[in-house]
Scaffold this active site. Structure first.
Site, PDB file in Angstrom:
ATOM      1  N   SER A   1      36.639  50.740  47.515  1.00 56.90           N
ATOM      2  CA  SER A   1      37.898  51.112  47.365  1.00 56.90           C
ATOM      3  C   SER A   1      38.753  51.448  48.466  1.00 56.90           C
ATOM      4  O   SER A   1      38.112  51.841  49.543  1.00 56.90           O
ATOM      5  CB  SER A   1      38.211  52.427  46.184  1.00 56.90           C
ATOM      6  OG  SER A   1      39.553  52.597  45.851  1.00 56.90           O
ATOM      7  N   ASP A   2      40.129  51.298  48.642  1.00 55.11           N
ATOM      8  CA  ASP A   2      41.133  51.600  49.705  1.00 55.11           C
ATOM      9  C   ASP A   2      42.387  51.882  49.157  1.00 55.11           C
ATOM     10  O   ASP A   2      42.872  51.228  48.468  1.00 55.11           O
ATOM     11  CB  ASP A   2      40.725  50.646  50.966  1.00 55.11           C
ATOM     12  CG  ASP A   2      41.334  51.040  52.257  1.00 55.11           C
ATOM     13  OD1 ASP A   2      40.535  51.626  52.747  1.00 55.11           O
ATOM     14  OD2 ASP A   2      42.707  50.760  52.423  1.00 55.11           O
ATOM     15  N   THR A   3      42.769  52.962  49.928  1.00 56.50           N
ATOM     16  CA  THR A   3      44.332  53.227  49.582  1.00 56.50           C
ATOM     17  C   THR A   3      45.038  53.509  50.835  1.00 56.50           C
ATOM     18  O   THR A   3      44.638  54.066  51.602  1.00 56.50           O
ATOM     19  CB  THR A   3      44.111  54.813  48.729  1.00 56.50           C
ATOM     20  OG1 THR A   3      43.278  54.408  47.516  1.00 56.50           O
ATOM     21  CG2 THR A   3      45.559  55.233  48.488  1.00 56.50           C
TER      22      THR A   3
END
Length: 194
Positions: A76-78
């Site tokens: 995941s990446d934000t």
């Protein structure tokens, strides 16, 4: 529920984020953590969700050739997207102050992309949440940075902390997405696998 349905799979979370790990626990999922050091560099022409899609995929691709038949890897990446640029994790207190100050009395977007990778396939999902900050005083911003040290957070703030309670005037979309994982979408996608 889902934990029972996913029994024949081994779920792997490739994230050192305590918040993402807690979400997986709170979703009542059995999982293990596997970490790899990834240099999070993306092509400069990418914008908004293209950045998080690219980085989530990049993190998943680091495990190419390492997954067994029954394993599902989750990466995941934000990012915080404001004034047409990505606000990552602040380098220092001054950087954190500038980020938060720029978002005061304005609306920004938080993008999270999640990649689900198996031995034979890779699927990306993403989400966006609009967050509006109240008009923030310099004193409040400095107090937050000094006391909460938000250096591991995109955009230099945690919505789940004191800052979120006093600074966030409005949230449009997934609250957990702002913390780094659109949990409802992740749960829904995993439900489609069984």
């Amino acid at each position: 529920m889902l934990k029972e349905k996913l029994k024949k799979y081994s779920l792997i979370l490739a994230s050192g984020s305590p918040r993402r790990q807690q979400f997986f626990k709170d979703l009542d999922l059995d999982f293990e953590i596997r970490l790899k050091e990834i240099e999070e560099i993306y092509p400069p022409e990418l914008k908004a969700v293209e950045i998080t899609d690219y980085l989530a995929q990049l993190k998943a691709d680091a495990f190419d050739g390492e997954l067994n038949d029954n394993e599902i890897l989750v990466t995941s990446d934000t990012i915080v997207w404001h004034n047409n640029k990505a606000l990552g994790k602040p380098k220092n207190a001054e950087d954190a102050f500038q980020m938060i100050k720029s978002m005061s009395n304005a609306t920004h977007e938080v993008f999270t992309s999640v990649c689900f990778k198996t031995k034979t396939s890779s699927t990306l999902i993403n989400d966006v949440t609009k967050v509006t900050f109240a008009d923030l005083s310099d004193e409040a911003i400095l107090y937050y940075i000094e006391n909460y040290k938000p250096y591991d957070k995109a955009g230099a703030y945690g919505i789940q902390e004191w800052f979120g309670f006093m600074a966030v005037a409005k949230v449009e979309g997934s609250y957990t997405n702002v913390m780094g994982l659109p949990t409802a979408k992740v749960y829904e996608y995993l439900s489609t696998l069984v």
